[in-house]
Design a protein around this motif. Structure first.
Motif, PDB file in Angstrom:
ATOM      1  N   TRP A 160      -3.492  15.860  -0.466  1.00 43.12           N
ATOM      2  CA  TRP A 160      -2.961  14.769  -1.440  1.00 43.12           C
ATOM      3  C   TRP A 160      -1.598  14.298  -0.946  1.00 43.12           C
ATOM      4  O   TRP A 160      -1.188  12.951  -1.310  1.00 43.12           O
ATOM      5  N   GLN A 161      -0.697  14.973  -0.011  1.00 48.88           N
ATOM      6  CA  GLN A 161       0.341  14.535   0.190  1.00 48.88           C
ATOM      7  C   GLN A 161       0.214  13.228   1.279  1.00 48.88           C
ATOM      8  O   GLN A 161       0.841  12.010   1.271  1.00 48.88           O
ATOM      9  N   GLN A 162      -0.931  13.478   2.080  1.00 45.91           N
ATOM     10  CA  GLN A 162      -1.219  12.231   2.870  1.00 45.91           C
ATOM     11  C   GLN A 162      -1.828  11.130   2.215  1.00 45.91           C
ATOM     12  O   GLN A 162      -1.636  10.031   2.382  1.00 45.91           O
ATOM     13  N   MET A 163      -2.839  11.419   1.187  1.00 45.48           N
ATOM     14  CA  MET A 163      -3.383  10.343   0.257  1.00 45.48           C
ATOM     15  C   MET A 163      -2.286   9.630  -0.509  1.00 45.48           C
ATOM     16  O   MET A 163      -2.275   8.254  -0.443  1.00 45.48           O
ATOM     17  N   VAL A 164      -1.415  10.172  -1.104  1.00 43.47           N
ATOM     18  CA  VAL A 164      -0.401   9.291  -1.851  1.00 43.47           C
ATOM     19  C   VAL A 164       0.620   8.655  -1.038  1.00 43.47           C
ATOM     20  O   VAL A 164       0.975   7.553  -1.155  1.00 43.47           O
ATOM     21  N   THR A 165       1.023   9.285   0.338  1.00 50.15           N
ATOM     22  CA  THR A 165       1.807   8.697   1.269  1.00 50.15           C
ATOM     23  C   THR A 165       1.347   7.604   1.665  1.00 50.15           C
ATOM     24  O   THR A 165       1.950   6.409   1.655  1.00 50.15           O
ATOM     25  N   VAL A 166       0.226   7.593   2.066  1.00 51.80           N
ATOM     26  CA  VAL A 166      -0.560   6.462   2.689  1.00 51.80           C
ATOM     27  C   VAL A 166      -0.757   5.449   1.769  1.00 51.80           C
ATOM     28  O   VAL A 166      -0.552   4.171   2.232  1.00 51.80           O
ATOM     29  N   THR A 167      -1.296   5.687   0.839  1.00 54.89           N
ATOM     30  CA  THR A 167      -1.674   4.817  -0.275  1.00 54.89           C
ATOM     31  C   THR A 167      -0.393   3.790  -0.638  1.00 54.89           C
ATOM     32  O   THR A 167      -0.070   2.928  -0.989  1.00 54.89           O
ATOM     33  N   TYR A 168       0.799   4.654  -0.808  1.00 60.02           N
ATOM     34  CA  TYR A 168       2.026   4.154  -1.280  1.00 60.02           C
ATOM     35  C   TYR A 168       2.598   3.128   0.062  1.00 60.02           C
ATOM     36  O   TYR A 168       3.012   2.006  -0.371  1.00 60.02           O
ATOM     37  N   GLU A 169       2.319   3.565   1.126  1.00 59.51           N
ATOM     38  CA  GLU A 169       2.880   2.906   2.444  1.00 59.51           C
ATOM     39  C   GLU A 169       1.816   1.755   2.147  1.00 59.51           C
ATOM     40  O   GLU A 169       2.707   0.424   2.377  1.00 59.51           O
ATOM     41  N   GLN A 170       0.870   1.658   2.226  1.00 60.77           N
ATOM     42  CA  GLN A 170       0.009   0.513   2.298  1.00 60.77           C
ATOM     43  C   GLN A 170       0.241  -0.602   0.860  1.00 60.77           C
ATOM     44  O   GLN A 170       0.368  -1.950   1.225  1.00 60.77           O
ATOM     45  N   GLY A 171       0.360  -0.155  -0.197  1.00 58.77           N
ATOM     46  CA  GLY A 171       0.885  -0.732  -1.422  1.00 58.77           C
ATOM     47  C   GLY A 171       2.135  -1.446  -1.151  1.00 58.77           C
ATOM     48  O   GLY A 171       2.155  -2.601  -1.933  1.00 58.77           O
ATOM     49  N   ARG A 172       3.271  -0.952  -0.675  1.00 62.93           N
ATOM     50  CA  ARG A 172       4.468  -1.416  -0.599  1.00 62.93           C
ATOM     51  C   ARG A 172       4.596  -2.104   0.783  1.00 62.93           C
ATOM     52  O   ARG A 172       5.860  -2.679   1.049  1.00 62.93           O
ATOM     53  N   GLY A 173       3.496  -2.398   1.623  1.00 65.73           N
ATOM     54  CA  GLY A 173       3.671  -3.369   2.758  1.00 65.73           C
ATOM     55  C   GLY A 173       4.281  -2.183   3.726  1.00 65.73           C
ATOM     56  O   GLY A 173       4.749  -3.100   4.825  1.00 65.73           O
ATOM     57  N   LEU A 174       4.538  -1.133   3.906  1.00 67.22           N
ATOM     58  CA  LEU A 174       5.203  -0.520   4.833  1.00 67.22           C
ATOM     59  C   LEU A 174       4.141  -0.021   5.886  1.00 67.22           C
ATOM     60  O   LEU A 174       4.604   0.462   7.044  1.00 67.22           O
TER      61      LEU A 174
END
Length: 183
Positions: free
Chosen positions: A56-70
């Motif tokens: 879940w650390q990876q799922m939330v982090t990657v989804t956040y990074e993609q969602g914020r254009g990072l």
């Protein structure tokens, strides 16, 4: 919110597993100034402050990074990575042999310079691609009697364009493999 990112897991499912929806995770990470953090720093926040497990650390982090254009789709810290799979109506041993045997591989894949670094018969292969910069992880799975699945994961691609090109390339290559084995 997660903009138009293709959220692989619905917000309700995330909330059921983590206690928070995507909207809540994005708000928490925004408040923590995650837009200015590295991937590892975001993971550390999720671990220390929110107690998420590794997946879940990876799922939330990657989804956040993609969602914020990072981070772009298929992007990883060491480059881009794509995955292509096919289920083919032959036993796993035949699929594996179609990769492991040079002559069999050349029947459907014209590329030279493929270097097998590690192989476990009928299970997996680790390969250096002919550009000597990118890697393949090839996995084989039984899918019932006389059927097998092959998954090709191509890593360390330099950019999104190369990623898209190789995704198409491997799709066509595995279609040729299927045609050659199912004839």
């Amino acid at each position: 919110m997660a903009s138009k990112v293709a959220l692989k897991i619905y917000s309700e499912a995330v909330k059921a597993r983590t206690g928070k929806s995507w909207t809540q995770w994005f708000a928490l990470l925004d408040k923590a100034k995650a837009r200015t953090m590295t991937h590892k720093e975001i993971v550390a926040v999720l671990t220390k402050k929110h107690g998420l497990g590794p997946w879940w650390q990876q799922m939330v982090t990657v989804t956040y990074e993609q969602g914020r254009g990072l981070r772009k789709q298929h992007e990883r810290p060491d480059g881009y990575q794509i995955s292509v799979s096919r289920t083919i109506n032959v036993p796993v041993s035949m699929l594996y042999n179609a990769f492991a045997n040079d002559k069999a591989r050349h029947a459907w894949l014209a590329e030279d310079g493929v270097t097998v670094r590690k192989a476990t018969a009928n299970k997996s292969m680790r390969v250096t691609w002919n550009d000597v910069k990118t890697s393949l992880e090839i996995n084989f799975y039984p899918k019932g009697e006389g059927k097998g699945q092959v998954v090709v994961q191509h890593s360390k691609l330099p950019n999104a364009k190369a990623s898209a090109t190789m995704k198409t390339y491997w799709g066509k290559a595995l279609d040729r493999l299927r045609a050659s084995l199912e004839k």
